[in-house]
Design a protein around this motif. Structure first.
Motif, PDB file in Angstrom:
ATOM      1  N   ALA A   1       0.774  -1.115   0.073  1.00  0.00           N
ATOM      2  CA  ALA A   1       0.011  -0.063   0.102  1.00  0.00           C
ATOM      3  C   ALA A   1       1.031   1.151  -0.059  1.00  0.00           C
ATOM      4  N   ASN A   2       0.362   2.470  -0.210  1.00  0.00           N
ATOM      5  CA  ASN A   2       1.097   3.553  -0.074  1.00  0.00           C
ATOM      6  C   ASN A   2       1.136   4.404   1.328  1.00  0.00           C
ATOM      7  N   SER A   3       2.105   5.218   1.481  1.00  0.00           N
ATOM      8  CA  SER A   3       2.474   5.472   2.904  1.00  0.00           C
ATOM      9  C   SER A   3       1.298   6.357   3.404  1.00  0.00           C
ATOM     10  N   ASP A   4       0.656   7.136   2.501  1.00  0.00           N
ATOM     11  CA  ASP A   4      -0.382   8.039   3.261  1.00  0.00           C
ATOM     12  C   ASP A   4      -1.517   8.075   2.200  1.00  0.00           C
ATOM     13  N   GLU A   5      -2.126   6.756   2.360  1.00  0.00           N
ATOM     14  CA  GLU A   5      -3.453   6.756   1.325  1.00  0.00           C
ATOM     15  C   GLU A   5      -4.512   7.531   1.353  1.00  0.00           C
ATOM     16  N   MET A   6      -4.774   8.019   2.691  1.00  0.00           N
ATOM     17  CA  MET A   6      -5.903   8.662   2.855  1.00  0.00           C
ATOM     18  C   MET A   6      -5.423  10.268   3.527  1.00  0.00           C
ATOM     19  N   GLY A   7      -4.170  10.509   3.287  1.00  0.00           N
ATOM     20  CA  GLY A   7      -3.521  11.573   4.063  1.00  0.00           C
ATOM     21  C   GLY A   7      -4.035  12.847   3.489  1.00  0.00           C
ATOM     22  N   VAL A   8      -4.546  12.970   2.400  1.00  0.00           N
ATOM     23  CA  VAL A   8      -4.933  14.439   1.719  1.00  0.00           C
ATOM     24  C   VAL A   8      -6.428  14.678   2.007  1.00  0.00           C
TER      25      VAL A   8
END
Length: 553
Positions: free
Chosen positions: A375-382
Motif C-alpha cells: 500500500a502507499n504510505s499516506d493513502e488517505m492523508g489528503v
C-alpha cells in the motif's frame, strides 16, 4: 495530490455537498444525514491518479508506425510497431454482452474473415466519467466493450506476461487510459495486456430471477467473470504475440488490486496466472451476501429488486430487465454517488466469490503463488486534518473490537486520526495478506510506497492513493508537474522490481536495494522513500491492534 473541494448540489438531491475526492473515496459534509451510507466503505476502487496529479488524457487515435500482424483464435489482426514495441488494440475476448447476453457469463467471441484492424481501442464499458478525473480515457462507451490490448517487445519469444486489472471502484475506468499505456514496461522485456470488464450494474447485479436462471452456475459478479474470460483468452492466445502462457502475472491497483486478491481465491482463476501483484487492494470489506439480508447490509438480491422496482420492472420479468435502456442501468452511479440502495458492487455469491480476501487467505484457500502486495504510505492523508477525527469516529461506529486499544497503540488520538483510515483500509490488510501467504509457504513480498515527486514535497508528506501508478508504468508524463532525474530514477527502480518479479517470482536484482522476502517472524518490507528503496519494519503496534478489529457486516 491536491484536494478537490466541489461545492454543488448533487444530482437527484437538494442537499448542499462539499465532497473531497480522495482516490476511490467520497468524503462529504452535508446538510442531509448520510447515516444510511457506510462512510469510507472498502470498495476496491480507483486505479488512477487523482485528478490534481495528472493531466487530461487525449482521445486515443490510431497508432502510427509499421503495420504488423498476428493470428489469434478468432482471426488475423493488424496492429502497429514503433520504437521496438508491437501494439494491438481493441481485440474482442468475448461476445458483446448485449441483448439476451446482458447479465450472463461472457460468451465466446465470434471469428471474423480477413484481417481485423487492431490500431485503436475498443469501446469503454458504460460508466459516468467524472469531470474531476481527467485521467479517464476519452473513448466512446458501449455495452459492447469486452476487449483486450497488447504491448509486446518487437522480438518477444516466450516472454513473461503482465495482465493489468484497472481500478475505479468497479464503477469506472478502462484498459485504454493513457496512464496504463504498456509501451515502457514492454521495453523491459515483458508483454503487457490491459482489458475492459463490465462495471456498475452491468457488471455486478443480482435478482432472484437471475439466480433461478443460473441454476448451479455463478451469478451476479459478471465483472469478475469478464476478468476470468480475459485471463483465459490470454492463456489461449498470448503465444501469438511472443508471450509465455505459463508465465502470467496479474497486477492491479485499488479495485484492480482487490480483484487480484479475489482471483487468488476464485476456483476458475486457478492455473490462469503464475504470480500476482496487489497494489492498495484492501481485503477486509464486508461484502453483501447473494440472498441473505443482514442487520446492516441488505442482500445483493434485495438491492437488485429495489433497482428493478425503481426502474418499473416488478416480479421476475427478466426480459423486461434485459430490455431496460443502458442509461437507466447506469443512473447517476459514480465514485461520488455509489447509490447504495440500488447497487451492491461485488458480493458473495457462494460459487465464484466465497468471502472477502482476508477471510479467504486466513482459511488458506488462496493460490500458493509468488505474491507481491502493499500500500502507499499516506493513502488517505489528503483528507483535511479538520475532518479526520470525525471520519475516524464515524468509521469506528461500524467496527467491533478494542478500539481504545488501537488508540493506545498509536500513542495519541491525533496520531490515530492521522493514520487510522489509511491503515485500516489498506496498510493492515496488505500486511495481513502477506502474512497468510508467507505462512502458506509461498514466496511473498510486502512494500510501502512513499515516494513523492520532488515538485510535490512541500504539499505532500507521503504518497496518496494511486500515486504509484505513474511509476509502475513509467508514464511520468501523466503527472502535472515537471519531473526531475530523481523522479525518473524512482520510476526506473519501481519498474525494475515489478518486471523482475514478473520474470521470475522474485523482485530482486543486481544494482538495487535488496527486498527481503516477507515473513511474520521477520516482518520486513521494502519502503520506497524519497531517498530510495530500503528494507524497513512496519509499525507493528497499531497494525496488530487493527488486525483484531472486525468490520460489522
Amino acid at each position: 495530490m491536491q484536494l478537490y473541494n466541489m461545492s454543488s448540489t448533487r444530482r437527484g438531491t437538494t442537499a448542499k455537498m462539499r465532497p473531497w475526492v480522495v482516490g476511490r473515496y467520497r468524503v462529504s459534509v452535508s446538510s442531509r444525514s448520510q447515516s444510511s451510507r457506510r462512510m469510507l466503505s472498502l470498495l476496491a476502487g480507483v486505479a488512477v491518479l487523482a485528478a490534481a496529479c495528472a493531466q487530461p488524457a487525449a482521445s486515443q487515435q490510431p497508432a502510427g508506425g509499421q503495420a504488423v500482424e498476428a493470428q489469434v483464435e478468432t482471426g488475423a489482426l493488424r496492429g502497429r510497431q514503433a520504437d521496438g514495441v508491437k501494439v494491438f488494440k481493441g481485440i474482442p475476448y468475448a461476445a458483446p454482452p448485449v441483448g439476451d447476453l446482458r447479465w450472463r457469463a461472457p460468451a465466446k467471441a465470434a471469428a471474423w474473415q480477413g484481417v481485423r484492424e487492431a490500431d485503436r481501442f475498443g469501446f469503454d464499458c458504460i460508466q459516468n466519467k467524472p469531470g474531476w478525473d481527467p485521467t479517464q480515457s476519452k473513448e466512446p462507451q458501449n455495452e459492447d466493450c469486452l476487449t483486450v490490448n497488447v504491448w509486446a517487445p518487437e522480438r518477444a519469444a516466450k516472454a513473461p506476461v503482465m495482465v493489468w486489472i484497472h481500478g475505479g471502484g468497479y464503477v469506472m475506468g478502462s484498459g485504454s487510459q493513457a496512464l496504463f499505456d504498456g509501451a515502457k514496461l514492454a521495453k523491459r522485456g515483458v508483454i503487457v495486456v490491459t482489458f475492459n470488464y463490465r462495471l456498475g450494474r452491468f457488471g455486478f447485479f443480482a435478482h432472484p430471477a437471475l439466480t433461478a436462471e443460473a441454476g448451479d452456475a455463478p451469478v451476479g459478479n459478471y465483472g469478475y467473470m469478464d476478468q476470468i474470460a480475459a485471463l483465459e483468452w490470454v492463456k489461449r492466445n498470448i503465444s501469438a504475440f511472443g508471450g509465455d502462457p505459463a508465465q502470467v502475472t496479474i497486477f492491479g491497483e485499488s479495485a484492480g488490486g482487490g480483484s487480484v486478491n479475489q482471483h487468488m481465491l476464485m476456483a476458475p482463476s486457478r492455473g490462469l496466472f503464475a504470480r500476482a501483484i496487489a497494489q492498495s487492494g484492501g481485503g477486509r470489506d464486508a461484502l453483501a451476501l447473494l440472498s441473505q439480508d443482514r442487520p446492516t447490509k441488505p442482500s445483493a438480491e434485495t438491492v437488485g429488486k429495489a433497482f428493478a422496482v425503481k426502474a418499473g420492472v416488478t416480479g421476475n420479468d427478466l426480459a423486461a430487465l434485459r430490455a431496460l435502456p443502458a442509461k437507466t442501468l447506469l443512473g447517476n452511479l459514480d465514485l461520488l454517488n455509489m447509490e447504495d440502495a440500488t447497487y451492491s458492487g461485488p458480493f458473495i455469491d457462494g460459487r465464484l466469490v466465497t468471502s472477502n480476501a482476508v477471510d479467504g487467505f486466513a482459511a488458506g484457500k488462496q493460490a500458493k503463488v509468488p505474491y507481491l502486495v502493499g500500500a502507499n504510505s499516506d493513502e488517505m492523508g489528503v483528507i483535511p486534518a479538520l475532518f479526520r477525527g470525525g471520519l475516524v469516529s464515524k468509521a469506528l461506529k461500524q467496527i467491533d473490537g478494542d478500539t481504545a486499544g488501537v488508540e493506545a497503540a498509536y500513542g495519541s488520538k491525533s496520531a490515530m486520526n492521522d493514520r487510522f483510515l489509511s491503515d485500516f483500509n489498506f496498510v493492515e490488510p496488505a500486511r495481513r495478506l502477506a502474512g497468510f501467504q508467507a505462512q502458506a509457504g509461498a514466496p511473498t513480498w510486502l512494500y510501502s510506497f512513499g515516494y513523492v515527486p520532488e515538485a510535490k514535497r512541500k504539499s505532500l508528506k507521503g504518497a496518496p492513493h494511486a500515486s504509484e501508478l505513474a511509476f509502475v508504468f513509467g508514464n511520468l508524463s501523466a503527472l502535472d508537474v515537471k519531473t526531475t532525474p530523481a523522479d525518473e530514477a524512482a520510476a526506473t527502480l519501481v519498474g525494475d522490481y515489478w518486471t523482475t518479479f514478473a520474470k521470475g517470482g522474485d523482485p530482486n536484482g543486481s544494482g538495487r536495494a535488496t527486498w527481503p522476502a516477507y515473513g511474520r517472524a521477520a516482518d520486513t518490507l521494502l519502503s520506497f522513500t524519497n531517498d530510495g528503496p530500503a528494507a524497513a519494519k512496519p509499525d507493528a503496534g497499531p497494525l496488530d491492534a487493527i488486525g483484531k478489529l472486525q468490520t460489522r457486516p
